[in-house]
Design a protein around this motif. Sequence first.
Motif, PDB file in Angstrom:
ATOM      1  N   ILE A   6     -13.468  -6.860  -1.025  1.00  0.00           N
ATOM      2  CA  ILE A   6     -12.905  -5.543  -1.371  1.00  0.00           C
ATOM      3  C   ILE A   6     -11.392  -5.625  -1.198  1.00  0.00           C
ATOM      4  N   THR A  13      -7.930  -7.671  -5.749  1.00  0.00           N
ATOM      5  CA  THR A  13      -6.802  -7.830  -6.673  1.00  0.00           C
ATOM      6  C   THR A  13      -5.464  -7.781  -5.936  1.00  0.00           C
ATOM      7  N   GLY A  14      -5.510  -7.619  -4.623  1.00  0.00           N
ATOM      8  CA  GLY A  14      -4.280  -7.457  -3.855  1.00  0.00           C
ATOM      9  C   GLY A  14      -3.596  -8.774  -3.532  1.00  0.00           C
ATOM     10  N   GLY A  20      -5.945 -10.287  -0.959  1.00  0.00           N
ATOM     11  CA  GLY A  20      -7.306 -10.368  -1.508  1.00  0.00           C
ATOM     12  C   GLY A  20      -7.437 -11.398  -2.617  1.00  0.00           C
ATOM     13  N   ARG A  57     -10.513  -0.268  -6.294  1.00  0.00           N
ATOM     14  CA  ARG A  57     -10.699   1.060  -6.921  1.00  0.00           C
ATOM     15  C   ARG A  57     -10.510   0.998  -8.424  1.00  0.00           C
ATOM     16  N   ALA A  71      -9.972  -2.218 -10.446  1.00  0.00           N
ATOM     17  CA  ALA A  71     -10.194  -3.478 -11.166  1.00  0.00           C
ATOM     18  C   ALA A  71     -11.224  -4.297 -10.417  1.00  0.00           C
ATOM     19  N   ALA A 118     -15.035   0.554  -6.073  1.00  0.00           N
ATOM     20  CA  ALA A 118     -15.415   1.372  -4.923  1.00  0.00           C
ATOM     21  C   ALA A 118     -14.145   1.736  -4.176  1.00  0.00           C
ATOM     22  N   GLN A 166     -12.412   4.779   1.198  1.00  0.00           N
ATOM     23  CA  GLN A 166     -12.321   6.114   1.793  1.00  0.00           C
ATOM     24  C   GLN A 166     -13.490   7.002   1.367  1.00  0.00           C
ATOM     25  N   GLY A 224      -6.413  -1.101   2.411  1.00  0.00           N
ATOM     26  CA  GLY A 224      -6.049  -0.040   3.353  1.00  0.00           C
ATOM     27  C   GLY A 224      -4.573  -0.051   3.677  1.00  0.00           C
ATOM     28  N   TYR A 272      -7.495   6.096   6.008  1.00  0.00           N
ATOM     29  CA  TYR A 272      -7.376   5.017   5.005  1.00  0.00           C
ATOM     30  C   TYR A 272      -7.666   3.644   5.634  1.00  0.00           C
ATOM     31  N   LYS A 273      -6.703   3.065   6.321  1.00  0.00           N
ATOM     32  CA  LYS A 273      -6.916   1.680   6.791  1.00  0.00           C
ATOM     33  C   LYS A 273      -7.914   1.594   7.942  1.00  0.00           C
ATOM     34  N   GLY A 275      -3.371  -6.357  11.443  1.00  0.00           N
ATOM     35  CA  GLY A 275      -2.010  -6.836  11.248  1.00  0.00           C
ATOM     36  C   GLY A 275      -1.345  -6.965  12.601  1.00  0.00           C
ATOM     37  N   PRO A 326       0.555 -11.509   9.802  1.00  0.00           N
ATOM     38  CA  PRO A 326       1.921 -11.015  10.009  1.00  0.00           C
ATOM     39  C   PRO A 326       2.410 -10.459   8.669  1.00  0.00           C
TER      40      PRO A 326
HETATM   41  N1  LIG Z   1       1.017  -7.618   2.820  1.00  0.00           N
HETATM   42  C1  LIG Z   1       1.385  -7.667   4.102  1.00  0.00           C
HETATM   43  O1  LIG Z   1       2.537  -8.026   4.467  1.00  0.00           O
HETATM   44  C2  LIG Z   1       0.370  -7.332   5.155  1.00  0.00           C
HETATM   45  C3  LIG Z   1       0.653  -7.650   6.500  1.00  0.00           C
HETATM   46  C4  LIG Z   1      -0.273  -7.341   7.473  1.00  0.00           C
HETATM   47  C5  LIG Z   1      -1.444  -6.685   7.124  1.00  0.00           C
HETATM   48  N2  LIG Z   1      -1.684  -6.377   5.805  1.00  0.00           N
HETATM   49  C6  LIG Z   1      -2.938  -5.689   5.485  1.00  0.00           C
HETATM   50  O2  LIG Z   1      -3.685  -6.493   4.602  1.00  0.00           O
HETATM   51  C7  LIG Z   1      -4.460  -5.660   3.737  1.00  0.00           C
HETATM   52  C8  LIG Z   1      -4.163  -6.065   2.285  1.00  0.00           C
HETATM   53  O3  LIG Z   1      -2.773  -5.965   2.091  1.00  0.00           O
HETATM   54  P1  LIG Z   1      -2.114  -6.409   0.702  1.00  0.00           P
HETATM   55  O4  LIG Z   1      -0.654  -6.522   0.949  1.00  0.00           O
HETATM   56  O5  LIG Z   1      -2.866  -7.544   0.100  1.00  0.00           O
HETATM   57  O6  LIG Z   1      -2.369  -5.093  -0.154  1.00  0.00           O
HETATM   58  P2  LIG Z   1      -2.148  -4.872  -1.724  1.00  0.00           P
HETATM   59  O7  LIG Z   1      -1.435  -6.004  -2.338  1.00  0.00           O
HETATM   60  O8  LIG Z   1      -1.571  -3.501  -1.855  1.00  0.00           O
HETATM   61  O9  LIG Z   1      -3.641  -4.882  -2.297  1.00  0.00           O
HETATM   62  C9  LIG Z   1      -4.573  -3.962  -1.839  1.00  0.00           C
HETATM   63  C10 LIG Z   1      -5.887  -4.254  -2.512  1.00  0.00           C
HETATM   64  O10 LIG Z   1      -6.855  -3.308  -2.028  1.00  0.00           O
HETATM   65  C11 LIG Z   1      -7.300  -2.460  -3.093  1.00  0.00           C
HETATM   66  N3  LIG Z   1      -7.438  -1.119  -2.514  1.00  0.00           N
HETATM   67  C12 LIG Z   1      -6.445  -0.314  -2.067  1.00  0.00           C
HETATM   68  N4  LIG Z   1      -6.960   0.838  -1.613  1.00  0.00           N
HETATM   69  C13 LIG Z   1      -8.304   0.748  -1.763  1.00  0.00           C
HETATM   70  C14 LIG Z   1      -9.380   1.606  -1.487  1.00  0.00           C
HETATM   71  N5  LIG Z   1      -9.179   2.840  -0.974  1.00  0.00           N
HETATM   72  N6  LIG Z   1     -10.633   1.201  -1.758  1.00  0.00           N
HETATM   73  C15 LIG Z   1     -10.857  -0.020  -2.291  1.00  0.00           C
HETATM   74  N7  LIG Z   1      -9.885  -0.895  -2.588  1.00  0.00           N
HETATM   75  C16 LIG Z   1      -8.610  -0.512  -2.329  1.00  0.00           C
HETATM   76  C17 LIG Z   1      -6.215  -2.573  -4.166  1.00  0.00           C
HETATM   77  O11 LIG Z   1      -6.701  -2.334  -5.469  1.00  0.00           O
HETATM   78  P3  LIG Z   1      -6.791  -0.823  -6.051  1.00  0.00           P
HETATM   79  O12 LIG Z   1      -5.457  -0.179  -5.800  1.00  0.00           O
HETATM   80  O13 LIG Z   1      -7.136  -1.026  -7.485  1.00  0.00           O
HETATM   81  O14 LIG Z   1      -7.898  -0.169  -5.306  1.00  0.00           O
HETATM   82  C18 LIG Z   1      -5.864  -4.060  -4.016  1.00  0.00           C
HETATM   83  O15 LIG Z   1      -6.891  -4.844  -4.611  1.00  0.00           O
HETATM   84  C19 LIG Z   1      -4.073  -4.220   4.077  1.00  0.00           C
HETATM   85  O16 LIG Z   1      -5.012  -3.728   5.027  1.00  0.00           O
HETATM   86  C20 LIG Z   1      -2.724  -4.389   4.737  1.00  0.00           C
HETATM   87  O17 LIG Z   1      -2.415  -3.339   5.638  1.00  0.00           O
HETATM   88  C21 LIG Z   1      -0.806  -6.681   4.825  1.00  0.00           C
END
Ligand SMILES: NC(=O)c1ccc[n+]([C@@H]2O[C@H](COP(=O)([O-])OP(=O)(O)OC[C@H]3O[C@@H](n4cnc5c(N)ncnc54)[C@H](OP(=O)(O)O)[C@@H]3O)[C@@H](O)[C@H]2O)c1
Length: 201
Positions: free
Chosen positions: A6, A9-10, A13, A30, A32, A37, A40, A63, A84-85, A111, A154
Amino acid sequence: MKVIVIGATGTIGAEIVTALAGHEVITVSRSAGEYRADIQDKASLEKLFAAIGEVDAIVSAAGGGAFKPITELSDEDYAFSLGYKLMGQINVIRTGMKYVRPGGSITVTSGTLARVAMPAAAAIGMINAGLEGFVRSAALDLKGKVRLNVVSPPWVAETLSGMGQDPAGGQKAADVAKAYVKVITGTATGQIIDSQTGKAV
Ligand SMILES: NC(=O)c1ccc[n+]([C@@H]2O[C@H](COP(=O)([O-])OP(=O)(O)OC[C@H]3O[C@@H](n4cnc5c(N)ncnc54)[C@H](OP(=O)(O)O)[C@@H]3O)[C@@H](O)[C@H]2O)c1
Protein backbone atom coordinates in the motif's frame (compact mmCIF):
# COMPACT_ATOMS: atom_id res chain seq x y z
CA MET A 1 5.55 -14.78 -1.45
CA LYS A 2 2.35 -12.89 -2.13
CA VAL A 3 2.78 -9.32 -0.86
CA ILE A 4 0.40 -6.34 -0.85
CA VAL A 5 2.18 -2.97 -0.99
CA ILE A 6 0.00 0.00 0.00
CA GLY A 7 1.57 3.25 -1.15
CA ALA A 8 3.15 1.35 -4.02
CA THR A 9 3.43 4.40 -6.28
CA GLY A 10 5.27 6.53 -3.72
CA THR A 11 8.94 7.40 -3.38
CA ILE A 12 9.58 4.56 -0.94
CA GLY A 13 6.73 2.26 -2.05
CA ALA A 14 7.87 2.10 -5.69
CA GLU A 15 11.31 0.98 -4.55
CA ILE A 16 9.78 -1.64 -2.24
CA VAL A 17 7.93 -3.02 -5.26
CA THR A 18 11.18 -3.10 -7.25
CA ALA A 19 13.08 -4.72 -4.36
CA LEU A 20 10.42 -7.45 -4.13
CA ALA A 21 11.04 -8.57 -7.73
CA GLY A 22 10.52 -12.30 -7.96
CA HIS A 23 7.64 -12.22 -5.47
CA GLU A 24 3.98 -11.79 -6.36
CA VAL A 25 3.43 -8.12 -5.54
CA ILE A 26 0.01 -6.46 -5.51
CA THR A 27 0.17 -2.68 -5.79
CA VAL A 28 -2.31 -0.42 -3.98
CA SER A 29 -2.86 3.30 -3.49
CA ARG A 30 -5.80 5.73 -3.58
CA SER A 31 -5.32 6.69 -7.21
CA ALA A 32 -3.14 4.12 -8.99
CA GLY A 33 -1.98 0.52 -8.83
CA GLU A 34 -3.78 -2.78 -9.28
CA TYR A 35 -6.20 -1.99 -6.43
CA ARG A 36 -7.44 1.27 -4.88
CA ALA A 37 -7.90 1.73 -1.15
CA ASP A 38 -7.59 4.54 1.36
CA ILE A 39 -5.89 3.74 4.68
CA GLN A 40 -8.13 6.32 6.33
CA ASP A 41 -11.21 4.41 5.18
CA LYS A 42 -11.49 1.07 6.98
CA ALA A 43 -14.30 -0.10 4.71
CA SER A 44 -12.08 0.34 1.65
CA LEU A 45 -9.36 -1.75 3.35
CA GLU A 46 -11.85 -4.50 4.29
CA LYS A 47 -12.97 -4.58 0.67
CA LEU A 48 -9.38 -4.67 -0.58
CA PHE A 49 -8.24 -7.55 1.63
CA ALA A 50 -11.42 -9.56 1.05
CA ALA A 51 -10.96 -9.19 -2.72
CA ILE A 52 -7.33 -10.36 -2.63
CA GLY A 53 -7.65 -13.08 0.03
CA GLU A 54 -4.78 -14.68 1.94
CA VAL A 55 -1.31 -13.22 1.55
CA ASP A 56 2.14 -13.68 3.07
CA ALA A 57 2.76 -10.03 3.78
CA ILE A 58 1.21 -6.57 3.79
CA VAL A 59 3.32 -3.42 3.66
CA SER A 60 2.17 0.14 4.25
CA ALA A 61 4.40 2.95 2.99
CA ALA A 62 1.69 5.61 3.14
CA GLY A 63 0.52 8.34 5.46
CA GLY A 64 1.58 11.77 6.57
CA GLY A 65 0.90 14.49 9.08
CA ALA A 66 1.09 18.23 9.68
CA PHE A 67 4.56 19.76 9.49
CA LYS A 68 4.12 22.95 11.55
CA PRO A 69 5.52 24.42 14.76
CA ILE A 70 3.43 23.88 17.88
CA THR A 71 2.44 27.54 17.77
CA GLU A 72 0.63 26.89 14.47
CA LEU A 73 -0.78 23.39 15.00
CA SER A 74 -4.58 23.56 15.05
CA ASP A 75 -7.06 21.00 16.40
CA GLU A 76 -7.64 20.01 12.77
CA ASP A 77 -3.89 19.48 12.22
CA TYR A 78 -3.70 17.13 15.20
CA ALA A 79 -6.81 15.24 14.10
CA PHE A 80 -5.47 15.00 10.54
CA SER A 81 -2.07 13.72 11.68
CA LEU A 82 -3.52 11.15 14.08
CA GLY A 83 -6.12 9.97 11.56
CA TYR A 84 -3.75 9.72 8.62
CA LYS A 85 -0.30 8.24 9.31
CA LEU A 86 -1.11 6.80 12.76
CA MET A 87 -4.67 5.45 12.65
CA GLY A 88 -4.47 4.91 8.88
CA GLN A 89 -1.65 2.41 9.32
CA ILE A 90 -3.28 0.92 12.43
CA ASN A 91 -6.36 0.42 10.23
CA VAL A 92 -4.14 -1.55 7.84
CA ILE A 93 -3.00 -3.77 10.73
CA ARG A 94 -6.48 -4.21 12.22
CA THR A 95 -8.19 -5.07 8.96
CA GLY A 96 -5.29 -6.88 7.29
CA MET A 97 -4.22 -9.23 10.08
CA LYS A 98 -6.92 -11.81 9.44
CA TYR A 99 -5.77 -12.17 5.84
CA VAL A 100 -2.10 -12.91 6.63
CA ARG A 101 -0.95 -16.54 6.55
CA PRO A 102 0.53 -17.92 9.82
CA GLY A 103 4.03 -16.51 10.31
CA GLY A 104 3.43 -13.86 7.67
CA SER A 105 3.87 -10.17 8.34
CA ILE A 106 2.49 -6.66 8.30
CA THR A 107 5.09 -3.90 8.06
CA VAL A 108 4.20 -0.25 8.54
CA THR A 109 6.28 2.93 8.26
CA SER A 110 7.28 5.46 10.91
CA GLY A 111 10.39 7.65 10.63
CA THR A 112 13.38 8.79 12.66
CA LEU A 113 11.41 11.85 13.79
CA ALA A 114 10.00 9.46 16.42
CA ARG A 115 13.37 9.78 18.17
CA VAL A 116 15.09 12.80 16.60
CA ALA A 117 13.92 16.32 17.43
CA MET A 118 13.43 18.86 14.64
CA PRO A 119 11.61 22.19 14.50
CA ALA A 120 8.02 21.86 13.21
CA ALA A 121 8.08 18.08 13.62
CA ALA A 122 6.13 17.72 16.89
CA ALA A 123 3.01 16.23 15.27
CA ILE A 124 5.06 13.93 13.03
CA GLY A 125 7.17 12.82 16.00
CA MET A 126 3.97 12.13 17.94
CA ILE A 127 2.44 9.87 15.29
CA ASN A 128 5.70 8.06 14.47
CA ALA A 129 6.34 7.31 18.15
CA GLY A 130 2.70 6.31 18.64
CA LEU A 131 2.88 3.84 15.78
CA GLU A 132 6.08 2.31 17.12
CA GLY A 133 4.58 1.95 20.61
CA PHE A 134 1.46 0.34 19.18
CA VAL A 135 3.38 -2.22 17.16
CA ARG A 136 5.74 -3.27 19.96
CA SER A 137 2.84 -4.38 22.18
CA ALA A 138 0.36 -5.47 19.50
CA ALA A 139 3.00 -7.87 18.17
CA LEU A 140 3.07 -9.59 21.56
CA ASP A 141 -0.71 -10.07 21.44
CA LEU A 142 -0.43 -11.76 18.04
CA LYS A 143 2.19 -14.22 19.36
CA GLY A 144 4.02 -14.46 16.05
CA LYS A 145 0.94 -15.74 14.17
CA VAL A 146 1.14 -12.46 12.32
CA ARG A 147 4.47 -10.67 12.63
CA LEU A 148 4.15 -6.91 13.08
CA ASN A 149 7.10 -4.60 12.43
CA VAL A 150 7.87 -0.98 11.68
CA VAL A 151 10.47 0.38 9.27
CA SER A 152 11.81 3.75 10.37
CA PRO A 153 13.42 5.69 7.52
CA PRO A 154 15.42 8.91 7.88
CA TRP A 155 14.84 11.68 5.35
CA VAL A 156 14.85 10.05 1.93
CA ALA A 157 17.40 11.48 -0.53
CA GLU A 158 14.84 11.82 -3.36
CA THR A 159 12.43 13.63 -1.02
CA LEU A 160 15.14 16.09 0.02
CA SER A 161 15.96 16.71 -3.68
CA GLY A 162 12.27 17.34 -4.35
CA MET A 163 12.29 19.93 -1.55
CA GLY A 164 15.33 21.64 -3.12
CA GLN A 165 17.65 20.39 -0.38
CA ASP A 166 20.94 18.52 -0.51
CA PRO A 167 20.11 14.82 -0.98
CA ALA A 168 23.41 13.85 0.64
CA GLY A 169 21.73 14.17 4.05
CA GLY A 170 19.21 11.45 3.20
CA GLN A 171 19.06 7.73 2.43
CA LYS A 172 18.24 6.63 -1.12
CA ALA A 173 14.74 5.15 -1.38
CA ALA A 174 16.17 1.99 -2.96
CA ASP A 175 18.27 1.47 0.18
CA VAL A 176 15.31 2.21 2.47
CA ALA A 177 13.38 -0.50 0.61
CA LYS A 178 15.94 -3.14 1.60
CA ALA A 179 14.81 -2.88 5.25
CA TYR A 180 11.24 -3.88 4.25
CA VAL A 181 12.49 -6.89 2.30
CA LYS A 182 14.57 -7.93 5.31
CA VAL A 183 11.61 -7.91 7.71
CA ILE A 184 9.21 -9.51 5.22
CA THR A 185 11.55 -12.40 4.46
CA GLY A 186 12.88 -12.74 8.04
CA THR A 187 11.38 -13.83 11.34
CA ALA A 188 11.32 -10.57 13.32
CA THR A 189 8.23 -9.36 15.14
CA GLY A 190 7.58 -6.31 17.32
CA GLN A 191 10.70 -4.64 15.93
CA ILE A 192 11.34 -1.08 14.86
CA ILE A 193 13.94 -1.35 12.10
CA ASP A 194 16.14 1.64 11.35
CA SER A 195 16.47 1.52 7.57
CA GLN A 196 19.96 3.06 7.71
CA THR A 197 21.47 0.35 9.89
CA GLY A 198 19.00 -2.45 9.08
CA LYS A 199 18.90 -3.08 12.84
CA ALA A 200 16.22 -2.81 15.52
CA VAL A 201 16.19 0.36 17.62
N1 LIG B 1 10.10 10.45 2.10
C1 LIG B 1 10.71 10.64 3.27
O1 LIG B 1 11.70 11.41 3.41
C2 LIG B 1 10.23 9.87 4.46
C3 LIG B 1 11.03 9.85 5.63
C4 LIG B 1 10.59 9.15 6.73
C5 LIG B 1 9.35 8.52 6.70
N2 LIG B 1 8.59 8.57 5.55
C6 LIG B 1 7.29 7.89 5.56
O2 LIG B 1 7.29 6.90 4.56
C7 LIG B 1 5.97 6.74 4.05
C8 LIG B 1 6.02 6.89 2.52
O3 LIG B 1 6.60 8.14 2.23
P1 LIG B 1 6.89 8.57 0.72
O4 LIG B 1 7.81 9.74 0.79
O5 LIG B 1 7.23 7.39 -0.11
O6 LIG B 1 5.45 9.11 0.31
P2 LIG B 1 4.92 9.53 -1.14
O7 LIG B 1 6.02 9.59 -2.12
O8 LIG B 1 4.08 10.74 -0.92
O9 LIG B 1 3.99 8.29 -1.55
C9 LIG B 1 2.90 7.95 -0.76
C10 LIG B 1 2.26 6.73 -1.37
O10 LIG B 1 1.14 6.36 -0.54
C11 LIG B 1 -0.08 6.50 -1.27
N3 LIG B 1 -1.06 7.04 -0.32
C12 LIG B 1 -1.06 8.27 0.25
N4 LIG B 1 -2.12 8.40 1.06
C13 LIG B 1 -2.79 7.22 1.02
C14 LIG B 1 -3.95 6.73 1.63
N5 LIG B 1 -4.69 7.50 2.46
N6 LIG B 1 -4.36 5.47 1.37
C15 LIG B 1 -3.65 4.69 0.53
N7 LIG B 1 -2.53 5.08 -0.10
C16 LIG B 1 -2.10 6.34 0.14
C17 LIG B 1 0.25 7.45 -2.43
O11 LIG B 1 -0.58 7.25 -3.55
P3 LIG B 1 -2.01 8.01 -3.66
O12 LIG B 1 -1.76 9.46 -3.36
O13 LIG B 1 -2.45 7.72 -5.05
O14 LIG B 1 -2.89 7.35 -2.66
C18 LIG B 1 1.67 6.96 -2.75
O15 LIG B 1 1.60 5.72 -3.44
C19 LIG B 1 5.11 7.79 4.75
O16 LIG B 1 4.51 7.18 5.89
C20 LIG B 1 6.14 8.80 5.21
O17 LIG B 1 5.72 9.55 6.34
C21 LIG B 1 9.00 9.24 4.45
